[in-house]
Design a protein around this motif. Structure first.
Motif, PDB file in Angstrom:
ATOM      1  N   UNK A 268       0.808  -1.227   0.000  1.00 55.19           N
ATOM      2  CA  UNK A 268       0.000   0.000   0.000  1.00 55.19           C
ATOM      3  C   UNK A 268       0.839   1.273   0.000  1.00 55.19           C
ATOM      4  N   UNK A 269       1.959   1.340   0.726  1.00 59.56           N
ATOM      5  CA  UNK A 269       2.746   2.580   0.674  1.00 59.56           C
ATOM      6  C   UNK A 269       3.206   2.949  -0.736  1.00 59.56           C
ATOM      7  N   UNK A 270       3.446   1.965  -1.580  1.00 58.43           N
ATOM      8  CA  UNK A 270       3.813   2.264  -2.967  1.00 58.43           C
ATOM      9  C   UNK A 270       2.630   2.872  -3.717  1.00 58.43           C
ATOM     10  N   UNK A 271       1.424   2.362  -3.449  1.00 60.24           N
ATOM     11  CA  UNK A 271       0.220   2.952  -4.048  1.00 60.24           C
ATOM     12  C   UNK A 271       0.072   4.416  -3.628  1.00 60.24           C
ATOM     13  N   UNK A 272       0.270   4.676  -2.350  1.00 63.10           N
ATOM     14  CA  UNK A 272       0.112   6.046  -1.852  1.00 63.10           C
ATOM     15  C   UNK A 272       1.147   6.972  -2.480  1.00 63.10           C
ATOM     16  N   UNK A 273       2.362   6.482  -2.633  1.00 61.25           N
ATOM     17  CA  UNK A 273       3.407   7.294  -3.255  1.00 61.25           C
ATOM     18  C   UNK A 273       3.048   7.602  -4.714  1.00 61.25           C
ATOM     19  N   UNK A 274       2.577   6.579  -5.432  1.00 62.56           N
ATOM     20  CA  UNK A 274       2.209   6.781  -6.833  1.00 62.56           C
ATOM     21  C   UNK A 274       1.113   7.829  -6.957  1.00 62.56           C
ATOM     22  N   UNK A 275       0.143   7.783  -6.069  1.00 61.30           N
ATOM     23  CA  UNK A 275      -0.937   8.767  -6.115  1.00 61.30           C
ATOM     24  C   UNK A 275      -0.410  10.174  -5.825  1.00 61.30           C
ATOM     25  N   UNK A 276       0.570  10.264  -4.933  1.00 66.67           N
ATOM     26  CA  UNK A 276       1.181  11.563  -4.656  1.00 66.67           C
ATOM     27  C   UNK A 276       1.880  12.131  -5.890  1.00 66.67           C
ATOM     28  N   UNK A 277       2.270  11.259  -6.815  1.00 68.56           N
ATOM     29  CA  UNK A 277       2.905  11.693  -8.056  1.00 68.56           C
ATOM     30  C   UNK A 277       1.876  12.028  -9.131  1.00 68.56           C
ATOM     31  N   UNK A 278       0.593  11.971  -8.778  1.00 74.61           N
ATOM     32  CA  UNK A 278      -0.460  12.304  -9.726  1.00 74.61           C
ATOM     33  C   UNK A 278      -0.850  11.159 -10.642  1.00 74.61           C
ATOM     34  N   UNK A 279      -0.512   9.925 -10.256  1.00 71.49           N
ATOM     35  CA  UNK A 279      -0.832   8.757 -11.066  1.00 71.49           C
ATOM     36  C   UNK A 279      -2.081   8.064 -10.532  1.00 71.49           C
ATOM     37  N   UNK A 280      -2.800   7.391 -11.420  1.00 73.61           N
ATOM     38  CA  UNK A 280      -4.004   6.632 -11.072  1.00 73.61           C
ATOM     39  C   UNK A 280      -3.770   5.173 -11.417  1.00 73.61           C
ATOM     40  N   UNK A 281      -4.120   4.294 -10.522  1.00 73.59           N
ATOM     41  CA  UNK A 281      -3.905   2.864 -10.756  1.00 73.59           C
ATOM     42  C   UNK A 281      -4.794   2.367 -11.893  1.00 73.59           C
ATOM     43  N   UNK A 282      -4.258   1.475 -12.714  1.00 69.42           N
ATOM     44  CA  UNK A 282      -5.027   0.946 -13.839  1.00 69.42           C
ATOM     45  C   UNK A 282      -6.334   0.351 -13.344  1.00 69.42           C
ATOM     46  N   UNK A 283      -6.264  -0.430 -12.288  1.00 71.99           N
ATOM     47  CA  UNK A 283      -7.488  -0.905 -11.622  1.00 71.99           C
ATOM     48  C   UNK A 283      -7.168  -1.195 -10.164  1.00 71.99           C
ATOM     49  N   UNK A 284      -8.087  -0.852  -9.278  1.00 66.85           N
ATOM     50  CA  UNK A 284      -7.880  -1.093  -7.865  1.00 66.85           C
ATOM     51  C   UNK A 284      -7.926  -2.585  -7.562  1.00 66.85           C
ATOM     52  N   UNK A 285      -7.221  -2.997  -6.513  1.00 70.50           N
ATOM     53  CA  UNK A 285      -7.267  -4.410  -6.142  1.00 70.50           C
ATOM     54  C   UNK A 285      -8.533  -4.714  -5.341  1.00 70.50           C
ATOM     55  N   UNK A 286      -8.658  -5.955  -4.916  1.00 67.59           N
ATOM     56  CA  UNK A 286      -9.863  -6.397  -4.208  1.00 67.59           C
ATOM     57  C   UNK A 286     -10.142  -5.545  -2.979  1.00 67.59           C
ATOM     58  N   UNK A 287      -9.093  -5.089  -2.310  1.00 65.04           N
ATOM     59  CA  UNK A 287      -9.251  -4.315  -1.086  1.00 65.04           C
ATOM     60  C   UNK A 287      -9.442  -2.820  -1.355  1.00 65.04           C
ATOM     61  N   UNK A 288      -9.544  -2.446  -2.625  1.00 64.33           N
ATOM     62  CA  UNK A 288      -9.839  -1.063  -2.970  1.00 64.33           C
ATOM     63  C   UNK A 288      -8.645  -0.154  -3.041  1.00 64.33           C
ATOM     64  N   UNK A 289      -7.433  -0.725  -3.107  1.00 59.47           N
ATOM     65  CA  UNK A 289      -6.214   0.083  -3.194  1.00 59.47           C
ATOM     66  C   UNK A 289      -5.514  -0.115  -4.544  1.00 59.47           C
TER      67      UNK A 289
END
Length: 267
Positions: free
Chosen positions: A246-267
């Motif tokens: 999850x910390x990598x997801x949070x960092x990516x979002x801080x860079x203005x990126x959006x995940x291609x698709x969220x995982x089962x847990x919504x991250x």
């Protein structure tokens, strides 16, 4: 309308459950979600005991969804638990699952329930590719498909396979977010838009905490996914390790990126 027609020979859920327990002890920030995932794997494993030739939405509603609700109420965070209980009391659950199978938009609670219930059945009936070739990169010329070749789903993550030769890198694979199919994909290409200019494909890593994981971003479409290098951690189970990262997801979002698709847990 999807129909249960076949079953794969290998049961992946015990290994996922074991890895989730291992990572829950290692990463306190993800322990609650990993414990929930552990509980869900017990329920999802029942997909191997469901008769073939049943409608997937009906089978998921009858055989898998009740256990998903019970596991979520027992082990899930409060917000998810409350949302699931409200849905159970008010929604047409089979229609909801069919909407997810048809790739129709759903709210986060609906998506969670439908995906947790139906994806194990899709995984069972999907014809998966052969295991990664030992040391081979012969399929990479075809590795530009950004949608699952079996169900058309978006990629959840990617990983580098272990090679059988010390000086040869294994191929890169994408993993479908819906049916868990793995398919070979180019090592230097955006899994969302197909951008292949390396100067537009930033990579972010946190070597101390996640030495085998990284963010693969794209400056063209502003999307990203997480990539796991099985050479750096041979015990890794990418679909589980992604929940812990999850910390990598949070960092990516801080860079203005959006995940291609969220995982089962919504991250």
């Amino acid at each position: 309308m999807q129909v249960l027609e076949a079953a794969v020979a290998v049961n992946p859920w015990p290994l996922r459950r074991e890895r989730a327990a291992e990572l829950a002890a290692r990463y306190p920030h993800a322990a609650e979600m990993l414990r929930l995932y552990q509980a869900l794997t017990v329920v999802q494993e029942t997909a191997y005991r469901i008769s073939s030739h049943q409608n997937i939405a009906a089978a998921a509603t009858e055989y898998v969804l009740p256990g998903v609700i019970d596991a979520t109420v027992e082990a899930g965070p409060r917000a998810l638990r409350d949302g699931v209980i409200a849905l159970y009391a008010s929604a047409n659950l089979e229609d909801m699952i069919q909407s997810w199978l048809d790739q129709q938009p759903l709210n986060p609670f609906e998506t969670y329930l439908a995906r947790a219930s139906a994806s194990p059945l899709l995984e069972v009936v999907t014809r998966h590719p052969d295991p990664p070739p030992r040391g081979g990169r012969e399929f990479e010329t075809e590795g530009s498909r950004t949608r699952c070749p079996n169900c058309g789903g978006l990629p959840q993550l990617s990983y580098f396979a272990v090679s059988g030769e010390a000086l040869v890198s294994g191929p890169r694979y994408l993993v479908c977010s819906r049916c868990a199919t793995n398919w070979v994909f180019s090592r230097m290409m955006c899994a969302s838009c197909g951008e292949s200019n390396g100067t537009k494909l930033p990579i972010y890593q946190e070597h101390d905490q996640f030495p085998h994981a990284r963010v693969d971003g794209c400056q063209t479409c502003r999307k990203y996914l997480l990539t796991f290098d099985l050479r750096r951690d041979t015990r890794a189970v990418p679909v589980v390790d992604e929940i812990a990262a999850l910390p990598l997801d949070l960092y990516a979002r801080d860079q203005g990126l959006t995940k291609i698709t969220l995982n089962l847990m919504g991250n």
